[in-house]
Motif scaffolding. Sequence first.
Motif, mmCIF file in Angstrom:
data_model
loop_
_atom_site.group_PDB
_atom_site.id
_atom_site.type_symbol
_atom_site.label_atom_id
_atom_site.label_comp_id
_atom_site.label_asym_id
_atom_site.label_seq_id
_atom_site.Cartn_x
_atom_site.Cartn_y
_atom_site.Cartn_z
ATOM 1 N N ARG A 44 13.352 30.123 34.563
ATOM 2 C CA ARG A 44 14.740 30.257 34.124
ATOM 3 C C ARG A 44 14.798 30.712 32.659
ATOM 4 N NH1 ARG A 44 19.419 25.663 35.285
ATOM 5 N NH2 ARG A 44 21.224 26.979 34.846
ATOM 6 N N MET A 45 14.100 31.810 32.401
ATOM 7 C CA MET A 45 13.972 32.271 31.018
ATOM 8 C C MET A 45 15.257 32.882 30.479
ATOM 9 S SD MET A 45 10.229 34.063 30.875
ATOM 10 C CE MET A 45 8.772 33.306 31.569
ATOM 11 N N PRO A 182 2.755 28.223 26.792
ATOM 12 C CA PRO A 182 3.770 28.073 27.842
ATOM 13 C C PRO A 182 4.654 29.310 28.000
ATOM 14 C CG PRO A 182 4.460 26.910 25.875
ATOM 15 C CD PRO A 182 3.067 27.403 25.603
ATOM 16 N N PRO A 183 5.128 29.570 29.219
ATOM 17 C CA PRO A 183 6.039 30.698 29.438
ATOM 18 C C PRO A 183 7.383 30.517 28.737
ATOM 19 C CG PRO A 183 5.093 29.930 31.510
ATOM 20 C CD PRO A 183 4.777 28.899 30.473
ATOM 21 N N LYS A 184 7.756 29.258 28.480
ATOM 22 C CA LYS A 184 9.034 28.960 27.842
ATOM 23 C C LYS A 184 8.826 27.763 26.920
ATOM 24 C CE LYS A 184 13.918 28.139 29.120
ATOM 25 N NZ LYS A 184 14.819 27.922 30.292
ATOM 26 N N LEU A 185 9.328 27.861 25.704
ATOM 27 C CA LEU A 185 9.044 26.836 24.706
ATOM 28 C C LEU A 185 10.244 26.630 23.796
ATOM 29 C CD1 LEU A 185 6.875 25.085 23.101
ATOM 30 C CD2 LEU A 185 6.487 27.151 21.744
ATOM 31 N N GLN A 186 10.553 25.374 23.522
ATOM 32 C CA GLN A 186 11.593 25.054 22.544
ATOM 33 C C GLN A 186 10.928 24.773 21.206
ATOM 34 O OE1 GLN A 186 13.848 21.262 22.761
ATOM 35 N NE2 GLN A 186 15.668 22.559 22.866
ATOM 36 N N VAL A 194 11.751 30.092 22.901
ATOM 37 C CA VAL A 194 10.861 31.240 23.018
ATOM 38 C C VAL A 194 10.532 31.462 24.492
ATOM 39 C CG1 VAL A 194 8.550 32.113 22.479
ATOM 40 C CG2 VAL A 194 9.867 30.889 20.731
ATOM 41 N N ILE A 195 10.575 32.719 24.937
ATOM 42 C CA ILE A 195 10.219 33.041 26.317
ATOM 43 C C ILE A 195 9.130 34.114 26.319
ATOM 44 C CG2 ILE A 195 12.457 32.389 27.282
ATOM 45 C CD1 ILE A 195 13.180 35.384 27.364
ATOM 46 N N ARG A 196 8.313 34.098 27.382
ATOM 47 C CA ARG A 196 7.237 35.067 27.536
ATOM 48 C C ARG A 196 7.323 35.677 28.944
ATOM 49 N NH1 ARG A 196 4.701 30.694 24.424
ATOM 50 N NH2 ARG A 196 4.031 31.557 22.409
#
Length: 307
Positions: A44-45, A182-186, A194-196
Amino acid sequence: MAFCPARAGEPEKRDPMTHTLTPETQRLFSTLVRGAAQAITDYRMIEDGDRVMVCLSGGKDSYTLLDILLHLQKRAPIDFEIVAVNLDQGQPGFPTHVLPEYLTRLGVRHDILTEDTYSIVKEKVPEGKTTCSLCSRLRRGILYRHAREIGATKIALGHHRDDILETLFMNMFFGARLKAMPPKLQSDDGTNVVIRPLAYLAERDIERYAVAKGFPIIPCNLCGSQENLQRRVVGEMLEGWEREHPGRLQNILRSLTRVTPSHLLDRDLFDFASLSVQPVEGDKGFDGEEYPEREFLAGLREMTLIQ
C-alpha cells in the motif's frame, strides 16, 4: 485494490513514453511495471491523493523509477501527484543542466536543490574510508526537509531487489543483525514515509531497460570511485550465486516475506522462556500433525516395523 489497471470506463491511452520502444524493450518495461505495481499494491505504498516526491539522482535506478511511476500515474485507478527532486551536492564537474532539461522535456514538475554536502563529506571522512554513511545521512536530512516543505506524503527511492539483499547480508556479515531494507518505512520522527516501488525488481532488468532508453546517466564522484566497498564485494557474491543457481536471489527475497519467529533465535521476537510441555491426546510428529496412539501403532504394523 490492484494498482495497474486503467480507470473503470476509460479507454486505454497510448503512452508516449513506451509506444516508440522496440517490442523487446516494451516487453521488458511491462515486466518492470507489473513487478512495481505488485510491490505498491502489496505494501500500500501509494494511495489516492498522494503527492509522491521521486528522488532522482541521475542513475539508472531513479530514471527507471520515474518512468514506471509516470506510466502508472496514467493507468492506476487512483489519482496521485509526482514531483521529481534532485539534490545537487556540489560535486566538481556535476552537469547541472542534464536533469532540468530532461525533466522539462518530460513535462514533469521538478525541484533542483543545491547543498554542498560534497565538501563536508570530503572534509570529515579520512582518505580511503567509505563516504556512504555520512553522505546518505546528509542527503536524507535535506530530502526529508524538502518533502515536508512541499507537502509530499510519500518519498519514492530507487532501491531494487539487489539493494535489499545486499543490505541484508551487509547487516549479517558486518553488523550481526538480521535486518534488510523495507519496501515502506516511516521516518523516526513520523513526518515522512519512504517507499521503494522497485523492491521486487532485479537490477539486471533495470540496467537493460536503462541502456535501451539511453538515459543521461550522471556518475557519482563520491561512492562511484570507491572500488573496495564491502557492499560491492557482497554484490559480487550475490551475482555469483545467481549465475550458478538462477532464481536463488528471488527465493532469498521471498524468504523475507515468510518469517517464522519461533524458528529463529531472537528472544525479544518470540517468548522461548515460556515454552513448556503441554498435555495432549496422542502424539505429535515433528511437523505438527497428530497421530492418535491406535492409528499410529496400526500404521507401524502395516509397515512391518512391529510384528
